[in-house]
Design an enzyme around this catalytic site. Structure first.
Site, PDB file in Angstrom:
ATOM      1  N   LYS A   1      62.873  40.744  29.512  1.00 44.82           N
ATOM      2  CA  LYS A   1      61.557  41.057  30.387  1.00 44.82           C
ATOM      3  C   LYS A   1      60.916  40.335  30.790  1.00 44.82           C
ATOM      4  O   LYS A   1      60.182  39.728  31.937  1.00 44.82           O
ATOM      5  CB  LYS A   1      60.483  42.167  29.004  1.00 44.82           C
ATOM      6  CG  LYS A   1      59.112  41.433  29.302  1.00 44.82           C
ATOM      7  CD  LYS A   1      58.647  42.399  28.851  1.00 44.82           C
ATOM      8  CE  LYS A   1      57.794  41.068  27.816  1.00 44.82           C
ATOM      9  NZ  LYS A   1      56.267  40.188  28.112  1.00 44.82           N
ATOM     10  N   ASN A   2      61.206  38.368  30.380  1.00 47.81           N
ATOM     11  CA  ASN A   2      59.969  37.053  30.509  1.00 47.81           C
ATOM     12  C   ASN A   2      60.931  36.513  32.098  1.00 47.81           C
ATOM     13  O   ASN A   2      60.116  35.699  32.163  1.00 47.81           O
ATOM     14  CB  ASN A   2      59.288  36.425  29.515  1.00 47.81           C
ATOM     15  CG  ASN A   2      59.197  36.609  28.796  1.00 47.81           C
ATOM     16  OD1 ASN A   2      57.759  38.046  29.034  1.00 47.81           O
ATOM     17  ND2 ASN A   2      58.988  36.525  27.427  1.00 47.81           N
TER      18      ASN A   2
ATOM     19  N   ARG B   1      49.895  39.568  30.803  1.00 45.09           N
ATOM     20  CA  ARG B   1      50.030  38.175  31.396  1.00 45.09           C
ATOM     21  C   ARG B   1      51.020  37.901  31.901  1.00 45.09           C
ATOM     22  O   ARG B   1      50.232  37.200  32.985  1.00 45.09           O
ATOM     23  CB  ARG B   1      50.819  37.744  29.732  1.00 45.09           C
ATOM     24  CG  ARG B   1      50.528  36.679  29.861  1.00 45.09           C
ATOM     25  CD  ARG B   1      49.014  35.376  29.214  1.00 45.09           C
ATOM     26  NE  ARG B   1      49.802  34.491  29.663  1.00 45.09           N
ATOM     27  CZ  ARG B   1      49.137  33.313  29.628  1.00 45.09           C
ATOM     28  NH1 ARG B   1      47.288  33.752  30.065  1.00 45.09           N
ATOM     29  NH2 ARG B   1      49.013  32.143  29.372  1.00 45.09           N
TER      30      ARG B   1
ATOM     31  N   CYS C   1      49.544  39.935  24.703  1.00 45.72           N
ATOM     32  CA  CYS C   1      48.995  39.784  23.661  1.00 45.72           C
ATOM     33  C   CYS C   1      47.904  39.244  23.092  1.00 45.72           C
ATOM     34  O   CYS C   1      47.802  37.657  24.005  1.00 45.72           O
ATOM     35  CB  CYS C   1      50.493  39.256  22.775  1.00 45.72           C
ATOM     36  SG  CYS C   1      51.088  41.143  22.669  1.00 45.72           S
TER      37      CYS C   1
ATOM     38  N   ARG D   1      45.300  32.054  25.570  1.00 49.83           N
ATOM     39  CA  ARG D   1      45.650  32.002  26.964  1.00 49.83           C
ATOM     40  C   ARG D   1      45.021  31.623  27.827  1.00 49.83           C
ATOM     41  O   ARG D   1      45.350  32.269  28.591  1.00 49.83           O
ATOM     42  CB  ARG D   1      46.297  33.068  26.660  1.00 49.83           C
ATOM     43  CG  ARG D   1      46.823  34.171  25.602  1.00 49.83           C
ATOM     44  CD  ARG D   1      47.820  35.045  25.311  1.00 49.83           C
ATOM     45  NE  ARG D   1      49.008  35.012  26.227  1.00 49.83           N
ATOM     46  CZ  ARG D   1      50.414  35.548  25.752  1.00 49.83           C
ATOM     47  NH1 ARG D   1      50.097  36.884  25.426  1.00 49.83           N
ATOM     48  NH2 ARG D   1      51.206  35.475  25.943  1.00 49.83           N
ATOM     49  N   PRO D   2      45.037  29.993  27.799  1.00 44.49           N
ATOM     50  CA  PRO D   2      44.255  29.787  29.240  1.00 44.49           C
ATOM     51  C   PRO D   2      45.229  29.559  30.714  1.00 44.49           C
ATOM     52  O   PRO D   2      46.412  29.402  30.242  1.00 44.49           O
ATOM     53  CB  PRO D   2      43.166  28.221  28.664  1.00 44.49           C
ATOM     54  CG  PRO D   2      45.060  27.942  27.768  1.00 44.49           C
ATOM     55  CD  PRO D   2      45.273  29.142  27.218  1.00 44.49           C
TER      56      PRO D   2
ATOM     57  N   ASP E   1      58.329  33.217  19.829  1.00 46.44           N
ATOM     58  CA  ASP E   1      59.113  35.315  20.230  1.00 46.44           C
ATOM     59  C   ASP E   1      59.833  35.425  19.170  1.00 46.44           C
ATOM     60  O   ASP E   1      60.085  36.360  18.784  1.00 46.44           O
ATOM     61  CB  ASP E   1      59.294  35.509  21.583  1.00 46.44           C
ATOM     62  CG  ASP E   1      57.997  35.616  22.526  1.00 46.44           C
ATOM     63  OD1 ASP E   1      57.083  35.139  22.507  1.00 46.44           O
ATOM     64  OD2 ASP E   1      58.152  35.883  23.702  1.00 46.44           O
TER      65      ASP E   1
ATOM     66  N   ARG F   1      55.577  47.725  25.493  1.00 44.14           N
ATOM     67  CA  ARG F   1      55.871  46.997  26.494  1.00 44.14           C
ATOM     68  C   ARG F   1      56.285  45.789  26.571  1.00 44.14           C
ATOM     69  O   ARG F   1      56.862  45.474  27.063  1.00 44.14           O
ATOM     70  CB  ARG F   1      54.031  45.695  26.041  1.00 44.14           C
ATOM     71  CG  ARG F   1      53.131  46.385  26.130  1.00 44.14           C
ATOM     72  CD  ARG F   1      51.820  45.284  26.116  1.00 44.14           C
ATOM     73  NE  ARG F   1      51.812  44.009  26.994  1.00 44.14           N
ATOM     74  CZ  ARG F   1      52.384  42.948  26.324  1.00 44.14           C
ATOM     75  NH1 ARG F   1      52.101  42.706  25.589  1.00 44.14           N
ATOM     76  NH2 ARG F   1      52.289  41.942  26.953  1.00 44.14           N
TER      77      ARG F   1
HETATM   78  C1  UD1 Z   1      55.324  32.904  27.917  1.00 41.34           C
HETATM   79  C2  UD1 Z   1      56.046  34.187  27.548  1.00 41.34           C
HETATM   80  C3  UD1 Z   1      55.040  34.657  25.852  1.00 41.34           C
HETATM   81  C4  UD1 Z   1      55.930  33.803  24.962  1.00 41.34           C
HETATM   82  C5  UD1 Z   1      55.878  31.690  25.399  1.00 41.34           C
HETATM   83  C6  UD1 Z   1      56.527  30.567  25.047  1.00 41.34           C
HETATM   84  C7  UD1 Z   1      55.585  35.505  29.342  1.00 41.34           C
HETATM   85  C8  UD1 Z   1      55.124  36.503  30.040  1.00 41.34           C
HETATM   86  N1  UD1 Z   1      55.830  35.632  28.005  1.00 41.34           N
HETATM   87  O1  UD1 Z   1      53.912  33.164  28.106  1.00 41.34           O
HETATM   88  O2  UD1 Z   1      56.881  35.680  25.540  1.00 41.34           O
HETATM   89  O3  UD1 Z   1      55.911  33.372  23.904  1.00 41.34           O
HETATM   90  O4  UD1 Z   1      55.860  32.007  27.487  1.00 41.34           O
HETATM   91  O5  UD1 Z   1      57.303  30.730  24.395  1.00 41.34           O
HETATM   92  O6  UD1 Z   1      56.963  34.915  29.756  1.00 41.34           O
HETATM   93  N2  UD1 Z   1      48.708  26.488  27.745  1.00 41.34           N
HETATM   94  C9  UD1 Z   1      47.730  26.113  28.004  1.00 41.34           C
HETATM   95  N3  UD1 Z   1      47.289  26.637  30.088  1.00 41.34           N
HETATM   96  C10 UD1 Z   1      47.825  26.794  30.450  1.00 41.34           C
HETATM   97  C11 UD1 Z   1      49.191  28.007  29.851  1.00 41.34           C
HETATM   98  C12 UD1 Z   1      49.291  27.344  28.414  1.00 41.34           C
HETATM   99  O7  UD1 Z   1      46.859  25.582  27.210  1.00 41.34           O
HETATM  100  O8  UD1 Z   1      47.760  27.113  31.244  1.00 41.34           O
HETATM  101  C13 UD1 Z   1      48.882  26.656  26.304  1.00 41.34           C
HETATM  102  C14 UD1 Z   1      49.074  28.321  25.920  1.00 41.34           C
HETATM  103  O9  UD1 Z   1      47.901  28.520  25.117  1.00 41.34           O
HETATM  104  C15 UD1 Z   1      49.501  28.920  24.300  1.00 41.34           C
HETATM  105  C16 UD1 Z   1      50.851  27.099  24.970  1.00 41.34           C
HETATM  106  O10 UD1 Z   1      50.783  26.616  26.302  1.00 41.34           O
HETATM  107  O11 UD1 Z   1      49.379  27.794  23.393  1.00 41.34           O
HETATM  108  C17 UD1 Z   1      52.099  28.147  25.530  1.00 41.34           C
HETATM  109  O12 UD1 Z   1      51.885  28.813  26.882  1.00 41.34           O
HETATM  110  P1  UD1 Z   1      52.746  28.795  27.910  1.00 41.34           P
HETATM  111  O13 UD1 Z   1      54.199  28.516  27.845  1.00 41.34           O
HETATM  112  O14 UD1 Z   1      52.230  29.407  29.105  1.00 41.34           O
HETATM  113  O15 UD1 Z   1      53.300  30.807  27.915  1.00 41.34           O
HETATM  114  P2  UD1 Z   1      53.135  32.124  28.657  1.00 41.34           P
HETATM  115  O16 UD1 Z   1      54.138  31.789  30.320  1.00 41.34           O
HETATM  116  O17 UD1 Z   1      52.208  32.417  28.465  1.00 41.34           O
END
Ligand code: UD1
Length: 418
Positions: A22-23, A92, A116, A121-122, A305, A396
């Site tokens: 999915k990702n 997301r 989720c 989730r910034p 995950d 999802r």
């Molecule tokens: C992706 C995956 C999700 C997985 C995560 C970590 C998808 C659609 N989802 O989510 O299933 O749990 O990777 O392996 O691919 N953060 C910031 N600022 C940002 C972005 C992220 O502070 O701009 C922080 C988040 O709050 C979190 C951490 O970084 O604590 C990890 O986030 P990130 O790696 O970006 O996860 P996603 O890409 O949202």
């Protein structure tokens, strides 16, 4: 809405096939819009997140045709620079539209993404990246707008190796002028898969899979054919299911390389595991397993995950285990439900202490995607019947999970009752 009904206690036996990731599918489908001709994408998992993304793209004028697990995406009619707010909030990954449209036409607008509810989730790191490439950003009442006359390659250091930010910056930089360097980039296999697709489209990307990625902007990208990598989280969920039910399962279509941290932990617990070119064989002949400690980390560390699924397995281990969650701050929502099923788990901040327990069936509610997978696993090993509601979260991210598990002996069925 629907519910899963599970009767626990049956060992799982046989072969189960993993779907495409999915990702990886979500950014790759979106990246198809950057080309000037159609793309053919194979092994796309038909999940709610995927169909929602396809609807967003169709509403923007892109043509998406799904047949089985194949998606044809034709960007020719793409005219609308704004993603449907209601749908964008549901997943997301809708934020990839920002990177793609910024690169392709210098403007995009969407509501802040959903997904989720596992923590704050910034998207500040995504926006920091776009800004460094020369984009103007406007945030207003939950709507993000990105705009640039021209994107110029830059050196960008990510404060945290965010998966989404790394992907979005790669997307935006593909057609920027000159070279972009991403330092402290995320290294997840889904990023490598996206970069492989973009490379066949004509992009110039080096270093994916390491923390230093270099992108040399090109003028245009053409459509391409691409097969999505197997879903390592789905695979890991089935590996845990086999271990948990004292079963013997061949998990087909998983790259063992992608589930190394899980394999290492399962080995430590005493499971028999064999890696094969076509998948991973797993057998629990020991019965009682050793307790282990886990700390979630960005790839190649233990994946967040798979944390909730692993926690269920640890309730059946001999001794006390410690799980430390470092990626998301709100990822223990499954614990209350597991404790309702008889688990003995105590949370202290980012840590959870898991003591051995006998699980019993109960009425439980899914709070997020992977928490839902954990509840299914708990139901498979619990004594009696488990009734799981709010299963749309699970749908999802898992393609036909009930049918797949039933195929290896699980007593699981889906009812459409509320
Ligand atoms: C992706 C995956 C999700 C997985 C995560 C970590 C998808 C659609 N989802 O989510 O299933 O749990 O990777 O392996 O691919 N953060 C910031 N600022 C940002 C972005 C992220 O502070 O701009 C922080 C988040 O709050 C979190 C951490 O970084 O604590 C990890 O986030 P990130 O790696 O970006 O996860 P996603 O890409 O949202």
């Amino acid at each position: 809405m629907g519910k899963y009904l599970i009767s626990g206690g049956t060992p799982l036996e046989g072969e189960i096939k993993v779907s495409g990731a999915k990702n990886a599918a979500l950014p790759i489908i979106t990246a198809g819009l950057m080309a000037n001709s159609p793309s053919k994408l194979l092994d796309i998992p038909m999940l709610r997140d995927v169909t929602n993304l396809c609807t967003i793209i169709s509403k923007m004028g892109g043509k998406v045709q799904c047949s089985g697990n194949q998606v044809m995406i034709d960007p020719a009619g793409l005219t609308e620079p704004e993603a449907d707010h209601e749908l964008a909030r549901k997943l997301r990954a809708s934020y990839y539209i920002l990177g793609v449209l910024l690169a392709k036409q210098g403007y995009a607008r969407t509501s802040l993404p959903g997904g989720c509810n596992i923590g704050n989730r910034p998207i500040d790191l995504h926006l920091k990246g776009f800004k460094a490439l020369g984009a103007e950003i406007r945030l207003d009442h939950g709507i993000v707008e990105v705009k640039a006359n021209k994107l110029q390659g830059e050196r960008i250091y990510l404060d945290y190796p965010s998966v989404g930010a790394t992907i979005n910056i790669i997307l935006a930089a593909c057609m920027a002028e000159g070279q972009t360097i991403i330092e402290n980039a995320a290294r997840e296999p889904e990023i490598v898969d996206l970069a492989n697709y973009l490379t066949v489209m004509g992009a110039q990307i080096k270093g994916v899979g390491t923390d230093l990625i270099k992108i040399e902007g090109v003028k245009a990208l053409k459509g391409a054919e691409h097969r999505i990598i197997p879903d390592r989280i789905e695979a890991g969920t089935y590996m845990v299911a086999a271990a948990l039910t004292r079963g013997e399962v061949f998990v087909r279509n998983v790259l063992a390389e992608h589930v190394k941290p899980l394999i290492a932990k399962l080995h430590e617990m005493g499971l028999e595991i064999r890696e094969d070119i076509a998948g991973v064989y797993i057998k629990n002949s020991k019965g009682k397993l050793k307790a282990v400690d886990i700390k979630t980390l960005p790839y190649p560390g233990f994946p967040t995950d798979l944390q909730s699924q692993m926690m269920v397995l640890l309730t059946q281990a001999d001794g006390t285990s410690l799980v430390i969650e470092t990626v998301w701050e709100n990822r223990f929502m499954h614990v209350d439900e597991l404790n309702r099923m008889g688990a003995d788990i105590k949370i202290d901040g980012h840590s959870a202490l898991i003591k051995p327990s006998h699980l019993t069936g109960a009425e439980v509610t899914v709070t997020d995607l992977r928490a839902g997978a954990a509840l299914i696993l708990a139901g498979l090993v619990a004594l009696g019947k488990t009734n799981i509601s709010e299963i749309y979260h699970i749908e999802r991210g898992y393609e036909n999970i009930d049918q797949k598990l039933a195929g290896i002996g699980a007593m699981i069925s889906k009812s459409n009752d509320q």
